[in-house]
Design a protein around this motif. Sequence first.
Motif, short mmCIF file in Angstrom:
data_model
loop_
_atom_site.label_atom_id
_atom_site.label_comp_id
_atom_site.label_asym_id
_atom_site.label_seq_id
_atom_site.Cartn_x
_atom_site.Cartn_y
_atom_site.Cartn_z
N PHE A 71 0.82 -1.22 0.00
CA PHE A 71 0.00 0.00 0.00
C PHE A 71 0.86 1.26 0.00
CE2 PHE A 71 -3.30 -2.92 1.58
CZ PHE A 71 -4.35 -2.53 0.75
N GLU A 108 -3.84 5.90 1.59
CA GLU A 108 -3.85 4.72 2.46
C GLU A 108 -2.84 4.85 3.60
OE1 GLU A 108 -6.20 2.83 2.29
OE2 GLU A 108 -6.94 3.05 0.24
N SER A 165 -4.40 -8.51 0.94
CA SER A 165 -5.34 -7.38 0.96
C SER A 165 -5.06 -6.39 -0.16
CB SER A 165 -5.25 -6.66 2.30
OG SER A 165 -5.49 -7.57 3.33
N HIS A 198 -7.78 -5.25 -2.75
CA HIS A 198 -8.00 -3.82 -2.96
C HIS A 198 -7.94 -3.49 -4.46
CE1 HIS A 198 -7.56 0.47 -2.22
NE2 HIS A 198 -6.40 0.49 -2.86
N ASP A 258 -12.00 -3.91 -2.65
CA ASP A 258 -12.32 -3.95 -1.22
C ASP A 258 -11.23 -4.75 -0.52
OD1 ASP A 258 -13.26 -4.26 1.32
OD2 ASP A 258 -15.30 -4.84 0.73
N MET A 259 -10.38 -4.04 0.27
CA MET A 259 -9.24 -4.71 0.90
C MET A 259 -9.67 -5.71 1.96
SD MET A 259 -7.65 -1.79 3.38
CE MET A 259 -7.69 -0.39 2.27
#
Length: 475
Positions: free
Chosen positions: A385, A391, A434, A438, A443-444
Motif C-alpha cells: 500500500f 492509504e 489485501s 484492494h 475492497d481490501m
Amino acid sequence: MQPSMFNVRVPLGDRPGEQSVFLMNTFTDAQLIVSRDVADVLDRVGQEHARFSPEERDVIGTLAENGFVVESREADRQALEQFFHSVREDRGQLRITVLTTLQCNFACDYCIQGDHGDYNKHAAKMSLETAARTAEWAEQRLDAIGPESFVLTFFGGEPLLNLPVLFYLSQRLWESCQQRGVRMQINMITNGLLLSSEIVDRLAPLGLNAIKVTLDGDRDTHNRMRPLRGGQGTFDRIVNNVRQVAGKCRISIGGNFDEDSVESYPALLDFLREQEFADKLAKVAFKPIIKPLQAAKPKGLIPLTAISAEGKPLGGACMTSAGTGVSSVCDNCNFLDEKMTFLRDETVKRGFPTVDGVHMGPCEIHKHHAHTVGPDGSLYACPGFAGEAKESTGHIDGREEAWRQQAARRFDVITAWKECDDCAFIPVCAGGCSVAAHTELLDMNKPNCHKSSFEAGLITLARQAAANAEPALIG
Ligand code: SF4
Ligand code: SF4
C-alpha cells in the motif's frame, strides 16, 4: 470431541498395502502420515453413537495431542481468534520497511513507476533529514515494544538509488539495536542493476540477511518486461551482479509472471541451474502480476484513479513486492494458480529451495508491529500500500490527521478471513493478500481466494513428506 476444522488430508499411494494418508492441521502445523484405518477413526470422531476400541482410543489421544481432534467447533473458532490476536500483538519482533525512494531506473511493463515519461522527476526520495527522523521514530518503537529482534527491509522504487539514506539508516539502527541488546537483520528487495560487492560488504557487518532480486523470465522475456529507458536489456548485468555477491549473503530470486511470460520460466530455471552460484541461492519463487479486474468493478461507477498535482497517477510501491510478503498468492485467476503450482514444481525439480505453497501467512498486514515508511515519512500498513497516499495510516512525526486516522482504522479491522466460513486454510492464508483484494476486488477487506493454489501446495507437501518419511507414522 470432533475433528478440527483445520484438518486437511492427501491420500498417498494407490497400491494394496500402501493406502496411507497424509494428515495436516494448518493451525498446529502437525503433519502425520497415517494408515487409512486411522483416517477412518478420525472421520468417526464426533459421529453420534460412534464406538471405539481401546486401541482406537489411543489413536484418538495421539490425534488430539496434535490438534486433529478438538473439543468442539467453538473451541477451534476461539483458538483462531486468539491466534490472530497474538499475531497482531506479538512484541517479539519489530519490522520496518523503508522506501528509500519511489524513483526507479527500470521501466517495467506492468508498473507505473520507473522511467516512463518523466516519472522520476516527480517521484519522492527520502532526504537524510527524514532518514534521521525515521531512525528516531524507530528507536522510540524499539523502546516502547522491547522486541528480541528488529528486521529492517529496504524497498522502493529502487532502494539502491538512495544509498546515503540506506547506509545511514543501516549504521544508525545497527548501533541502536546494539545498545538495546536487540538482534538486527537487514533485508533488501532490489531490481539488482546496481547491486555490488561493495554495497554487500558495507552492510554485512550491520546484520545483512537477505537480498531479493527480480528476474521476470528468461533473458529475452526479462529484457522485454524489465528494460531500461530506451529498451536496453538488464538481464545480463543483473545476473553478473548476483554472481559477484552470491555466497556473501542470502540471495533470493523472485519473478512476476503473467499468461504471456509464464512459459519462459522453465528456461530461466535451467539457466540459473547452470550458474556456478546455483547452490548458493537461498530461495527461488515466482508470483503472478496483480492486475485490476475491470469486470469486478460495480456497473455504473467510474473507477477513480488518484492523480497528483502534475496530473500523474500517484505511484504505489514497486509492483515487484505487492503480494509477495509472506504470501505470494496474489491473483484471482485459476489459470495463474495452476501456473504457480507448475512453476513451483519446476523449481523444486531443479533443486532450488522455494515456498511450499501452504505456509504462506499471515502476512505483515496482520501485525501491529510491522510498519512501512514512505520517502516522506508517511506510514503504511504494508509495502503493497506504500506510496498510495490516501492509504497512509500515520506519520513518523506523530501528526494527527483525520484522514490518516480513518485509514488506520480501516486497516485495524482487516479480517477478510471472517468471510471464509470453515475453510481449513485460514491459519496459513488469513483471507489472502489485501493489496490484491484492494486492486482486483476494490475492497481490501474481502477474501482474495486462491484455495486451489493451497490445495496444490498441500499435495506437493504430502508427496515430499512421504518421500522423506519425516512426519510420524501412526496406525
Ligand atoms: S497484504 Fe499483500 S502485499 Fe501486503 S504484506 Fe500482505 S501479502 Fe504482502
Ligand atoms: S481466501 Fe480462500 S483459501 Fe484463503 S482462507 Fe479464505 S476461503 Fe480459504
